[in-house]
Design a protein around this motif. Sequence first.
Motif, PDB file in Angstrom:
ATOM      1  N   GLU A  61       0.847  -1.186   0.000  1.00  0.00           N
ATOM      2  CA  GLU A  61       0.000   0.000   0.000  1.00  0.00           C
ATOM      3  C   GLU A  61       0.887   1.242   0.000  1.00  0.00           C
ATOM      4  O   GLU A  61       1.998   1.218   0.537  1.00  0.00           O
ATOM      5  CB  GLU A  61      -0.898   0.020   1.238  1.00  0.00           C
ATOM      6  CG  GLU A  61      -1.842  -1.159   1.314  1.00  0.00           C
ATOM      7  CD  GLU A  61      -2.502  -1.294   2.669  1.00  0.00           C
ATOM      8  OE1 GLU A  61      -3.720  -1.524   2.700  1.00  0.00           O
ATOM      9  OE2 GLU A  61      -1.797  -1.180   3.699  1.00  0.00           O
ATOM     10  N   ARG A  83       1.061   8.138  11.769  1.00  0.00           N
ATOM     11  CA  ARG A  83      -0.015   8.989  12.275  1.00  0.00           C
ATOM     12  C   ARG A  83       0.267  10.388  11.773  1.00  0.00           C
ATOM     13  O   ARG A  83       1.351  10.655  11.255  1.00  0.00           O
ATOM     14  CB  ARG A  83      -0.078   8.970  13.795  1.00  0.00           C
ATOM     15  CG  ARG A  83       1.201   9.525  14.442  1.00  0.00           C
ATOM     16  CD  ARG A  83       1.046   9.689  15.945  1.00  0.00           C
ATOM     17  NE  ARG A  83       2.283  10.029  16.595  1.00  0.00           N
ATOM     18  CZ  ARG A  83       2.850  11.240  16.618  1.00  0.00           C
ATOM     19  NH1 ARG A  83       2.277  12.254  15.996  1.00  0.00           N
ATOM     20  NH2 ARG A  83       3.993  11.460  17.251  1.00  0.00           N
ATOM     21  N   ALA A 138      -5.304  13.872   6.682  1.00  0.00           N
ATOM     22  CA  ALA A 138      -5.502  12.529   7.228  1.00  0.00           C
ATOM     23  C   ALA A 138      -4.603  11.540   6.490  1.00  0.00           C
ATOM     24  O   ALA A 138      -4.906  11.146   5.368  1.00  0.00           O
ATOM     25  CB  ALA A 138      -6.964  12.110   7.090  1.00  0.00           C
ATOM     26  N   GLN A 195      -3.123   8.076   5.317  1.00  0.00           N
ATOM     27  CA  GLN A 195      -3.764   6.770   5.192  1.00  0.00           C
ATOM     28  C   GLN A 195      -2.990   5.899   4.209  1.00  0.00           C
ATOM     29  O   GLN A 195      -2.526   6.375   3.181  1.00  0.00           O
ATOM     30  CB  GLN A 195      -5.206   6.954   4.704  1.00  0.00           C
ATOM     31  CG  GLN A 195      -6.003   5.678   4.650  1.00  0.00           C
ATOM     32  CD  GLN A 195      -7.446   5.961   4.301  1.00  0.00           C
ATOM     33  OE1 GLN A 195      -7.745   6.380   3.191  1.00  0.00           O
ATOM     34  NE2 GLN A 195      -8.330   5.750   5.250  1.00  0.00           N
ATOM     35  N   TRP A 196      -2.885   4.610   4.545  1.00  0.00           N
ATOM     36  CA  TRP A 196      -2.339   3.635   3.611  1.00  0.00           C
ATOM     37  C   TRP A 196      -3.443   3.314   2.604  1.00  0.00           C
ATOM     38  O   TRP A 196      -4.572   3.015   2.990  1.00  0.00           O
ATOM     39  CB  TRP A 196      -1.909   2.361   4.322  1.00  0.00           C
ATOM     40  CG  TRP A 196      -0.752   2.543   5.251  1.00  0.00           C
ATOM     41  CD1 TRP A 196      -0.796   2.520   6.625  1.00  0.00           C
ATOM     42  CD2 TRP A 196       0.612   2.774   4.905  1.00  0.00           C
ATOM     43  NE1 TRP A 196       0.460   2.734   7.123  1.00  0.00           N
ATOM     44  CE2 TRP A 196       1.350   2.896   6.096  1.00  0.00           C
ATOM     45  CE3 TRP A 196       1.287   2.911   3.684  1.00  0.00           C
ATOM     46  CZ2 TRP A 196       2.717   3.125   6.125  1.00  0.00           C
ATOM     47  CZ3 TRP A 196       2.653   3.147   3.702  1.00  0.00           C
ATOM     48  CH2 TRP A 196       3.359   3.245   4.901  1.00  0.00           C
ATOM     49  N   VAL A 197      -3.117   3.372   1.319  1.00  0.00           N
ATOM     50  CA  VAL A 197      -4.111   3.132   0.267  1.00  0.00           C
ATOM     51  C   VAL A 197      -3.615   2.001  -0.632  1.00  0.00           C
ATOM     52  O   VAL A 197      -2.498   2.048  -1.149  1.00  0.00           O
ATOM     53  CB  VAL A 197      -4.344   4.422  -0.566  1.00  0.00           C
ATOM     54  CG1 VAL A 197      -5.278   4.153  -1.729  1.00  0.00           C
ATOM     55  CG2 VAL A 197      -4.889   5.536   0.328  1.00  0.00           C
TER      56      VAL A 197
END
Length: 142
Positions: free
Chosen positions: A15, A87, A105, A107-109
């Motif tokens: 990711e 974070r 924000a 985020q792992w995608v």
Amino acid sequence: MRARSAGIVFNDQGEVLLILRRKAGREYATLPGGGIEEGETPAEACAREVLEEVNLTVDVGPEVLVLDNLGNHEHYFLTRHARGEMRLGDGPEGTVRQSEENHYAPQWVALDRLDAVNLLPQQARALVRGLAPAQDDKEVEQ
């Protein structure tokens, strides 16, 4: 023109780490990065910005893209060996700029979700896909 540097960070699941943004009514995503400070190399800025934005220490690898985008001269680096707890970091994004109107924000995608994310700049999507680590073929349990 403002000089910027950004990192492409992958985890063990393949990711990519993105900063999901909401600003001025727009929703989009970016790779972690920011301005290059005086006396700093683009690679040094990449490492500092990743730490400030997402609390990860990375080893900066090769520069994989340089482009002029919206008044910025941008440097993109492939990173390796991300360490720490991902974070929102202790840089200005997490301490000063974060608000309801200007939201960050991390985020792992998953790569198969990249099309669902408005990743900017546009060149970043193909770049991320081209640099993604090959995932080992998993044996199907019978």
